[in-house]
Scaffold this motif. Structure first.
Motif, short mmCIF file in Angstrom:
data_model
loop_
_atom_site.label_atom_id
_atom_site.label_comp_id
_atom_site.label_asym_id
_atom_site.label_seq_id
_atom_site.Cartn_x
_atom_site.Cartn_y
_atom_site.Cartn_z
N VAL A 85 -4.52 -12.10 5.52
CA VAL A 85 -5.16 -10.99 6.25
C VAL A 85 -4.44 -9.67 5.95
O VAL A 85 -5.08 -8.65 5.67
CB VAL A 85 -5.19 -11.30 7.77
CG1 VAL A 85 -5.63 -10.08 8.56
CG2 VAL A 85 -6.12 -12.47 8.05
N VAL A 86 -3.10 -9.70 5.97
CA VAL A 86 -2.34 -8.48 5.68
C VAL A 86 -2.63 -8.02 4.25
O VAL A 86 -2.83 -6.83 3.99
CB VAL A 86 -0.83 -8.71 5.89
CG1 VAL A 86 -0.03 -7.49 5.47
CG2 VAL A 86 -0.53 -9.05 7.34
N GLY A 129 5.86 -5.29 4.29
CA GLY A 129 5.45 -5.94 5.54
C GLY A 129 4.84 -7.31 5.27
O GLY A 129 5.09 -8.26 6.01
N TYR A 130 4.07 -7.40 4.19
CA TYR A 130 3.47 -8.69 3.78
C TYR A 130 4.57 -9.72 3.55
O TYR A 130 4.49 -10.85 4.03
CB TYR A 130 2.67 -8.47 2.50
CG TYR A 130 2.07 -9.72 1.88
CD1 TYR A 130 0.75 -10.05 2.12
CD2 TYR A 130 2.82 -10.55 1.06
CE1 TYR A 130 0.19 -11.18 1.55
CE2 TYR A 130 2.27 -11.68 0.49
CZ TYR A 130 0.96 -11.99 0.74
OH TYR A 130 0.41 -13.10 0.18
N VAL A 148 3.48 4.39 1.20
CA VAL A 148 2.82 3.55 2.21
C VAL A 148 2.47 2.18 1.61
O VAL A 148 2.64 1.14 2.26
CB VAL A 148 1.56 4.26 2.76
CG1 VAL A 148 0.74 3.33 3.63
CG2 VAL A 148 1.96 5.49 3.56
N TRP A 196 -7.65 14.85 -3.16
CA TRP A 196 -6.92 15.98 -2.57
C TRP A 196 -6.33 16.81 -3.70
O TRP A 196 -6.13 16.30 -4.80
CB TRP A 196 -5.80 15.48 -1.67
CG TRP A 196 -6.28 14.81 -0.44
CD1 TRP A 196 -6.81 15.39 0.67
CD2 TRP A 196 -6.29 13.40 -0.17
NE1 TRP A 196 -7.13 14.44 1.61
CE2 TRP A 196 -6.83 13.21 1.13
CE3 TRP A 196 -5.89 12.26 -0.88
CZ2 TRP A 196 -6.98 11.96 1.72
CZ3 TRP A 196 -6.04 11.01 -0.29
CH2 TRP A 196 -6.58 10.86 0.99
N PHE A 217 -6.15 -6.36 4.09
CA PHE A 217 -6.17 -5.02 4.70
C PHE A 217 -5.31 -4.04 3.90
O PHE A 217 -5.66 -2.87 3.76
CB PHE A 217 -5.69 -5.08 6.15
CG PHE A 217 -6.76 -5.45 7.11
CD1 PHE A 217 -7.10 -6.78 7.31
CD2 PHE A 217 -7.48 -4.49 7.80
CE1 PHE A 217 -8.11 -7.14 8.17
CE2 PHE A 217 -8.50 -4.84 8.67
CZ PHE A 217 -8.81 -6.17 8.86
N GLY A 218 -4.18 -4.55 3.39
CA GLY A 218 -3.28 -3.68 2.66
C GLY A 218 -3.90 -3.13 1.40
O GLY A 218 -3.62 -2.00 0.98
N ILE A 278 -6.65 -1.91 0.89
CA ILE A 278 -7.42 -0.68 1.12
C ILE A 278 -6.65 0.54 0.61
O ILE A 278 -7.24 1.53 0.17
CB ILE A 278 -7.74 -0.53 2.63
CG1 ILE A 278 -8.62 -1.70 3.08
CG2 ILE A 278 -8.42 0.79 2.95
CD1 ILE A 278 -8.81 -1.78 4.58
N ILE A 281 5.43 0.06 1.66
CA ILE A 281 5.75 -0.41 3.01
C ILE A 281 4.79 -1.53 3.43
O ILE A 281 5.20 -2.53 4.02
CB ILE A 281 5.69 0.77 4.02
CG1 ILE A 281 6.78 1.78 3.68
CG2 ILE A 281 5.85 0.27 5.44
CD1 ILE A 281 6.67 3.07 4.46
N ILE A 282 3.49 -1.39 3.08
CA ILE A 282 2.51 -2.41 3.47
C ILE A 282 2.89 -3.77 2.87
O ILE A 282 2.91 -4.79 3.56
CB ILE A 282 1.09 -2.01 3.00
CG1 ILE A 282 0.57 -0.83 3.83
CG2 ILE A 282 0.14 -3.20 3.10
CD1 ILE A 282 -0.75 -0.28 3.35
#
Lengths: 233, 219
Positions: free
Chosen positions: A145-146, A125-126, A118, A164, A149-150, A152, A121-122
């Motif tokens: 902004v991306v 996307g950036y 993920v 987990w 947020f990414g 995180i 992918i983030i």
């Protein structure tokens, strides 16, 4: 940095990676259970840490850009995002190569593997936002902004093995379970990889500066219909 | 106070315009039912496996319906260039953003009012309060993130391509936690912890997106 300085730094980075390879293949002992495949660990973990570092630079660059509208911060974020994606790719591919003989499969939907995918992918996307948004202020703001947020996802990836129950091995370095020679080989590989990442960001930063300068110089060609162009002659 | 009344006015405007045209909700309702039909063929559903597959189908349908709904939230504004007009007023961008997100969340909730009963009917699952609350809580967080990126992609090239790429990875926490809650509720166990976590995620993303809205809208 000038091109000569960057050339010297690149040469140093390549030599240091060869030194790291020496430690990985010649100095570090072969793992009793996993055999030679375990040697992937050194570069796999180091490039994951380098990727975290790159994404932290993207985060800081984004925050500074939104705060001060500083173009240098934005260029640094751009450079670090690309290098970070490259190091995440290295981490994923090396992990898969290790997983095949050890787990019997290239991929399993484990929390750390999934969150790392993920992450890739983030930031892919950036890089897409950068290409598709109007260059300049808009692209810089949207990408910032991306990037914020990414980021995180970075702690999620890092703590996934503790949050987990995962198939991915837990932290071995901080838990002091690594034999001294392996630890030395790991620390040297990590230092060399971080240096390489820094040099890659510096090179990319230089490219971004040159690209910005080229974009400023380019005057859009006047749109003239073919008939008018002939008439002018 | 003023921010809230502006947000409510923007939301009311969006809902009125949807009520007058009735474009999005009927199309989305058909879309979610079709998703169930496709799932039936894709998974070869029978009375034994239906309950196990239902939560997965629910989230797949919801996530893709959400992408369409939030993409549309700014499409009309872009087509009419009315977003610029709204931003020229003295209204704070965060209030406009909150209004858009609220309207989009309500429209998606209407689709859920079709999706959940359809799921209960076709897949034979029990709809409890826990299932509904998990879905609605996830809708809030998905709406604020979806609207933030929808506002962003409304101004770039290839927006249909970029919206899923940016939004889906950030929705994953809601799908993970919401999926666990729905799975537990459909299997008849308690979902207390998951519901609390969804609420935490909602608060986190509502705060973060309203801080970021200024940079995406005001430009």
């Amino acid at each position: 940095m000038t091109n000569t300085r960057l050339g010297q730094a690149s040469a140093a980075a390549v030599s240091l990676m060869l030194v790291a390879a020496g430690f990985i293949f010649l100095y570090a002992p072969t793992d009793a259970l996993q055999g030679p495949v375990q040697r992937i660990f050194y570069l796999h973990v180091s490039s994951a840490i380098a990727a975290y570092g790159c994404f932290a630079v993207v985060l800081l660059g984004g925050v500074v850009y939104l705060w001060k509208e500083n173009i240098a911060a934005d260029r640094l974020a751009r450079a670090a995002a690309l290098v970070g994606v490259a190091f995440t790719s290295v981490t994923l591919v090396m992990g898969m190569i290790w997983a095949k003989p050890i787990w019997g499969t290239f991929w399993t939907w484990d929390a750390r593997l999934t969150s790392t995918l993920v992450l890739w992918i983030i930031y892919a996307g950036y890089l897409m936002v950068r290409r598709l948004a109007e260059p300049g202020r808009q692209a810089a703001r949207f990408a910032a902004v991306v990037g914020i947020f990414g980021f995180i996802d970075v702690p999620v990836v890092h703590f996934s093995v503790t949050w987990w129950r995962t198939q991915h091995p837990g932290p071995v370095v901080i838990n002091d379970t690594l034999p001294a020679e392996m630890l030395v080989a790991f620390l040297i590989t990590m230092a060399c990889t971080l240096f390489l990442a820094g040099v890659m960001i510096a090179i990319r930063y230089r490219i971004e500066v040159l690209m910005d300068q080229a974009a400023e110089k380019t005057v859009p060609a006047p749109i003239v219909a073919p008939s008018e162009a002939r008439g002018a002659r | 106070m003023r921010t809230i009344s502006i947000a409510l006015a923007v939301a009311r405007k969006d809902l009125t315009s949807e009520w007058r045209t009735r474009e999005l909700v009927p199309a989305l309702a058909q879309f979610v039912v079709l998703a169930l039909v496709i799932a039936n063929f894709g998974f070869q559903i029978d009375s034994h496996n239906a309950v196990a597959i239902a939560p997965g189908v629910l989230w797949m349908a919801l996530v893709f319906a959400g992408l369409v709904a939030f993409g549309r939230a700014f499409a009309a504004e872009r087509e009419q260039a009315s977003l610029e007009a709204m931003l020229l007023t003295a209204a704070p961008p965060a209030a406009i953003f909150a209004g858009k997100a609220l309207a989009a969340a309500l429209l998606l909730a209407i689709c859920e009012a079709v999706l959940l009963p359809a799921l209960a009917l076709f897949f034979g699952v029990r709809l409890s309060f826990d299932v509904v609350s998990a879905v609605l809580l996830a809708t809030v967080g998905m709406a604020v993130l979806g609207c933030l990126f929808a506002a962003m992609v409304a101004r770039v090239r290839a927006r249909e391509l970029l919206l899923p790429v940016l939004t889906l990875p950030l929705w994953i926490p809601f799908v993970v936690v919401g999926g666990q809650a729905v799975q537990a509720a459909m299997g008849g166990s308690v979902t207390g912890q998951a519901t609390g976590l969804l609420l935490d995620l909602d608060i986190l993303f509502v705060v973060l997106t309203s801080l970021a809205a200024r940079f995406v809208l005001d430009d």
